[in-house]
Design a protein around this motif. Structure first.
Motif, PDB file in Angstrom:
ATOM      1  N   ASP A 351       0.830  -1.205   0.000  1.00 21.38           N
ATOM      2  CA  ASP A 351       0.000   0.000   0.000  1.00 21.38           C
ATOM      3  C   ASP A 351       0.870   1.262   0.000  1.00 21.38           C
ATOM      4  N   THR A 352       2.126   1.130  -0.459  1.00 16.89           N
ATOM      5  CA  THR A 352       3.044   2.259  -0.458  1.00 16.89           C
ATOM      6  C   THR A 352       3.460   2.603  -1.887  1.00 16.89           C
ATOM      7  N   LEU A 353       3.421   3.896  -2.205  1.00 18.09           N
ATOM      8  CA  LEU A 353       3.937   4.413  -3.470  1.00 18.09           C
ATOM      9  C   LEU A 353       5.301   5.025  -3.186  1.00 18.09           C
ATOM     10  N   LEU A 354       6.334   4.391  -3.701  1.00 14.96           N
ATOM     11  CA  LEU A 354       7.711   4.800  -3.409  1.00 14.96           C
ATOM     12  C   LEU A 354       8.321   5.457  -4.644  1.00 14.96           C
ATOM     13  N   GLN A 355       8.769   6.700  -4.471  1.00 14.48           N
ATOM     14  CA  GLN A 355       9.439   7.395  -5.564  1.00 14.48           C
ATOM     15  C   GLN A 355      10.916   6.987  -5.602  1.00 14.48           C
ATOM     16  N   LYS A 356      11.372   6.598  -6.822  1.00 10.74           N
ATOM     17  CA  LYS A 356      12.755   6.141  -6.968  1.00 10.74           C
ATOM     18  C   LYS A 356      13.492   7.001  -7.982  1.00 10.74           C
ATOM     19  N   HIS A 357      14.744   7.254  -7.689  1.00  9.64           N
ATOM     20  CA  HIS A 357      15.624   8.048  -8.539  1.00  9.64           C
ATOM     21  C   HIS A 357      16.379   7.083  -9.456  1.00  9.64           C
ATOM     22  N   ILE A 358      16.285   7.278 -10.768  1.00 10.46           N
ATOM     23  CA  ILE A 358      16.922   6.357 -11.709  1.00 10.46           C
ATOM     24  C   ILE A 358      17.747   7.142 -12.723  1.00 10.46           C
ATOM     25  N   ARG A 359      18.659   6.405 -13.373  1.00  5.13           N
ATOM     26  CA  ARG A 359      19.415   6.961 -14.495  1.00  5.13           C
ATOM     27  C   ARG A 359      18.958   6.249 -15.760  1.00  5.13           C
ATOM     28  N   THR A 360      18.760   7.022 -16.807  1.00  4.76           N
ATOM     29  CA  THR A 360      18.237   6.472 -18.059  1.00  4.76           C
ATOM     30  C   THR A 360      19.184   6.784 -19.208  1.00  4.76           C
ATOM     31  N   GLY A 361      19.076   5.971 -20.275  1.00  4.52           N
ATOM     32  CA  GLY A 361      19.926   6.131 -21.451  1.00  4.52           C
ATOM     33  C   GLY A 361      19.121   6.355 -22.718  1.00  4.52           C
ATOM     34  N   LEU A 362      19.216   5.417 -23.656  1.00  8.33           N
ATOM     35  CA  LEU A 362      18.555   5.565 -24.954  1.00  8.33           C
ATOM     36  C   LEU A 362      17.044   5.644 -24.788  1.00  8.33           C
ATOM     37  N   ASN A 363      16.424   6.479 -25.621  1.00 10.08           N
ATOM     38  CA  ASN A 363      14.983   6.696 -25.574  1.00 10.08           C
ATOM     39  C   ASN A 363      14.457   6.688 -26.996  1.00 10.08           C
ATOM     40  N   ASP A 364      13.557   5.733 -27.297  1.00 12.35           N
ATOM     41  CA  ASP A 364      12.974   5.674 -28.643  1.00 12.35           C
ATOM     42  C   ASP A 364      11.536   6.205 -28.663  1.00 12.35           C
ATOM     43  N   ASN A 365      11.193   6.983 -27.630  1.00 12.89           N
ATOM     44  CA  ASN A 365       9.871   7.606 -27.477  1.00 12.89           C
ATOM     45  C   ASN A 365       8.773   6.608 -27.122  1.00 12.89           C
ATOM     46  N   THR A 366       9.092   5.346 -27.061  1.00 12.74           N
ATOM     47  CA  THR A 366       8.153   4.331 -26.587  1.00 12.74           C
ATOM     48  C   THR A 366       8.697   3.648 -25.342  1.00 12.74           C
ATOM     49  N   GLN A 367       9.974   3.291 -25.412  1.00  9.66           N
ATOM     50  CA  GLN A 367      10.653   2.694 -24.273  1.00  9.66           C
ATOM     51  C   GLN A 367      11.940   3.474 -23.995  1.00  9.66           C
ATOM     52  N   ILE A 368      12.418   3.324 -22.779  1.00  8.57           N
ATOM     53  CA  ILE A 368      13.639   4.013 -22.386  1.00  8.57           C
ATOM     54  C   ILE A 368      14.534   3.043 -21.640  1.00  8.57           C
ATOM     55  N   GLU A 369      15.830   3.171 -21.856  1.00 16.70           N
ATOM     56  CA  GLU A 369      16.804   2.306 -21.198  1.00 16.70           C
ATOM     57  C   GLU A 369      17.021   2.756 -19.756  1.00 16.70           C
ATOM     58  N   VAL A 370      16.968   1.801 -18.843  1.00 19.03           N
ATOM     59  CA  VAL A 370      17.235   2.069 -17.431  1.00 19.03           C
ATOM     60  C   VAL A 370      18.652   1.605 -17.128  1.00 19.03           C
ATOM     61  N   ILE A 371      19.525   2.540 -16.805  1.00 20.67           N
ATOM     62  CA  ILE A 371      20.922   2.213 -16.513  1.00 20.67           C
ATOM     63  C   ILE A 371      21.095   1.816 -15.053  1.00 20.67           C
ATOM     64  N   HIS A 372      20.400   2.506 -14.176  1.00 18.27           N
ATOM     65  CA  HIS A 372      20.558   2.230 -12.736  1.00 18.27           C
ATOM     66  C   HIS A 372      19.295   2.661 -11.996  1.00 18.27           C
ATOM     67  N   GLY A 373      18.953   1.920 -10.953  1.00 20.65           N
ATOM     68  CA  GLY A 373      17.868   2.337 -10.070  1.00 20.65           C
ATOM     69  C   GLY A 373      16.687   1.402 -10.023  1.00 20.65           C
ATOM     70  N   LEU A 374      16.556   0.460 -10.962  1.00 21.48           N
ATOM     71  CA  LEU A 374      15.426  -0.458 -10.985  1.00 21.48           C
ATOM     72  C   LEU A 374      15.910  -1.882 -11.242  1.00 21.48           C
ATOM     73  N   THR A 375      15.055  -2.831 -10.866  1.00 25.82           N
ATOM     74  CA  THR A 375      15.295  -4.244 -11.150  1.00 25.82           C
ATOM     75  C   THR A 375      14.064  -4.805 -11.857  1.00 25.82           C
ATOM     76  N   PRO A 376      14.176  -5.961 -12.502  1.00 27.04           N
ATOM     77  CA  PRO A 376      13.006  -6.547 -13.169  1.00 27.04           C
ATOM     78  C   PRO A 376      11.882  -6.916 -12.211  1.00 27.04           C
ATOM     79  N   GLN A 377      12.148  -6.938 -10.892  1.00 28.26           N
ATOM     80  CA  GLN A 377      11.102  -7.287  -9.926  1.00 28.26           C
ATOM     81  C   GLN A 377      10.286  -6.080  -9.479  1.00 28.26           C
ATOM     82  N   ASP A 378      10.713  -4.869  -9.799  1.00 29.82           N
ATOM     83  CA  ASP A 378       9.993  -3.674  -9.370  1.00 29.82           C
ATOM     84  C   ASP A 378       8.710  -3.493 -10.174  1.00 29.82           C
ATOM     85  N   ALA A 379       7.616  -3.131  -9.471  1.00 31.13           N
ATOM     86  CA  ALA A 379       6.335  -2.829 -10.116  1.00 31.13           C
ATOM     87  C   ALA A 379       6.244  -1.320 -10.286  1.00 31.13           C
ATOM     88  N   VAL A 380       6.565  -0.858 -11.464  1.00 26.15           N
ATOM     89  CA  VAL A 380       6.609   0.575 -11.741  1.00 26.15           C
ATOM     90  C   VAL A 380       5.231   1.042 -12.182  1.00 26.15           C
TER      91      VAL A 380
END
Length: 410
Positions: A351-380
């Motif tokens: 029941d918690t909404l947690l704001q996370k700071h991430i670093r991103t890379g390539l962006n094709d306007n549909t998806q964006i590369e996550v360099i650091h800050g998230l894992t495949p288990q995170d529910a964004v």
């Protein structure tokens, strides 16, 4: 008895009114649902799009160096030719007559040379014995020199006439395919000032190139050898592959739009590509495989005040709240050693909404590369469906927007 009937009627009316209010008038609390997505590994690329024209890698315009009437034609459109093969032939009558004339003149000049040579030898013997004067000897020597020059002149004229005679045969200079034929049998070819183009031959149509016009805003990202895909209207389901070969520096300006011609090499083993086709080009300026990807819309999500009744909102700096706006957590990575851009996303944990700071890379306007800050288990969190209570009437105002300061009017 009538009194009880009235009471019953009033009670029924009240019950009906209450039922109508409960079913139709009462505002129902909407169920709030949160859409989430888990980051996944995949391929991402940034691209530049352009349009261009398919054309052969190398074409040769074959013309005629002499004027005349086309007497024979040996090839037609799409004919495959080899180097040295005869494509056509001009009428040779006048050129052959000129050759015969110079050959006859050569015989006359050669005969005169023989006579002057014999005469010189006689005069030389007489001069040595003192029978003639030096002037007679010089005349004989001069006449011999003139005869030799005359023979050389006629030989040069004969060689020129023979060369012009050979020009009546139109020869293919390369192996290739005839793309265009500009003449027909009986047509007069005039080569007085400019060499007329009779045939256009493509050297090798199994290798084609696309000349694409890339906008000046995109040309900075285009480099040699980058991967390219393109389609043509004739085969919409087929995707052709190529590579950037050259970016030409000479710009093209049309309606104040500046573009640069970019040459793209492409294989045409299937022979589907034909010269002149319009190509819709995609140039891959950057590509990465097996990187963590997240939908771009996740970066745009901001929680609103309607969520405060059901969820705990925790900002990136660890500020927990049930009501009221948290501290401002916007910002960028200032360290030049860190790679990527700074962004924020919201992750759902119970029941918690947690704001996370991430670093991103390539962006094709549909998806964006996550360099650091998230894992495949995170529910964004990507979106919230529905609203609740007074927050909906207030326009679902985000608790992360600053409140307008209010004061009493005097």
């Amino acid at each position: 008895m009538k009194k009880y009937k009235r009471v019953i009627i009033v009670v029924v009316i009240l019950l009906l009114a209450l039922l109508i209010w409960f079913v139709f008038i009462r505002k129902k609390r909407q169920q709030i649902t949160i859409d989430t997505v888990q980051p996944a590994y995949g391929h991402i690329a940034t691209t530049v799009t352009a349009t261009g024209t398919v054309q052969p890698v190398d074409t040769v315009a074959v013309g005629a160096q002499v004027s005349g009437t086309l007497k024979y034609l040996y090839v037609d459109f799409n004919s495959k030719v080899k180097k040295g093969e005869k494509l056509g032939e001009l009428d040779k009558v006048l050129f052959q007559a000129q050759v015969d004339q110079f050959r006859a003149n050569l015989q006359v000049s050669q005969s005169n040379l023989d006579y002057q040579n014999n005469n010189f030898h006689r005069q030389e013997l007489l001069y040595k014995t003192g029978a003639i004067a030096k002037a007679d000897y010089d005349v004989a020597y001069n006449q011999l020199g003139q005869a030799k020059a005359q023979v050389a002149s006629v030989n040069a004229q004969l060689a020129s006439a023979l060369k012009n005679l050979s020009f009546t045969d139109i020869i293919s200079p390369i192996n290739g395919v005839v793309l265009n034929r500009s003449v027909s049998v009986g047509q007069t070819v005039a080569a007085s000032f400019n060499t007329p183009t009779l045939f256009v031959i493509a050297k090798d149509i199994t290798k084609m190139q696309v000349e694409a016009s890339v906008d000046e805003a995109d040309i900075g990202a285009v480099k040699d050898s980058q991967r390219v895909t393109f389609t043509v209207d004739a085969y919409l389901e087929d995707v052709f592959a190529g590579n950037v070969q050259e970016i030409r520096l000479q710009p093209s300006v049309s309606s104040n739009v500046v573009t640069y011609n970019t040459i793209i090499n492409a294989s045409n083993e299937s022979m589907k590509l034909k010269p002149g086709m319009t190509a819709n080009v995609t140039i891959y300026t950057a590509e990465k495989d097996s990187v963590l990807l997240l939908p771009v819309k996740a970066l745009k999500f901001r929680p609103d005040s309607a969520l405060l009744k059901d969820y705990v909102i925790v900002s990136a700096i660890g500020h927990r709240q049930r009501q009221g706006p948290p501290a401002d957590t916007s910002g960028k990575f200032r360290s030049v050693e860190r790679v990527g851009s700074s962004n924020y996303v919201w992750v759902l944990r119970g029941d918690t909404l947690l704001q996370k700071h991430i670093r991103t890379g390539l962006n094709d306007n549909t998806q964006i590369e996550v360099i650091h800050g998230l894992t495949p288990q995170d529910a964004v969190i990507t979106a919230v469906n529905g609203s609740s209570g007074p927050a909906a009437a207030a326009g679902n105002k985000s608790p992360f927007l600053p409140k307008m300061g209010g004061g009493r009017r005097r």
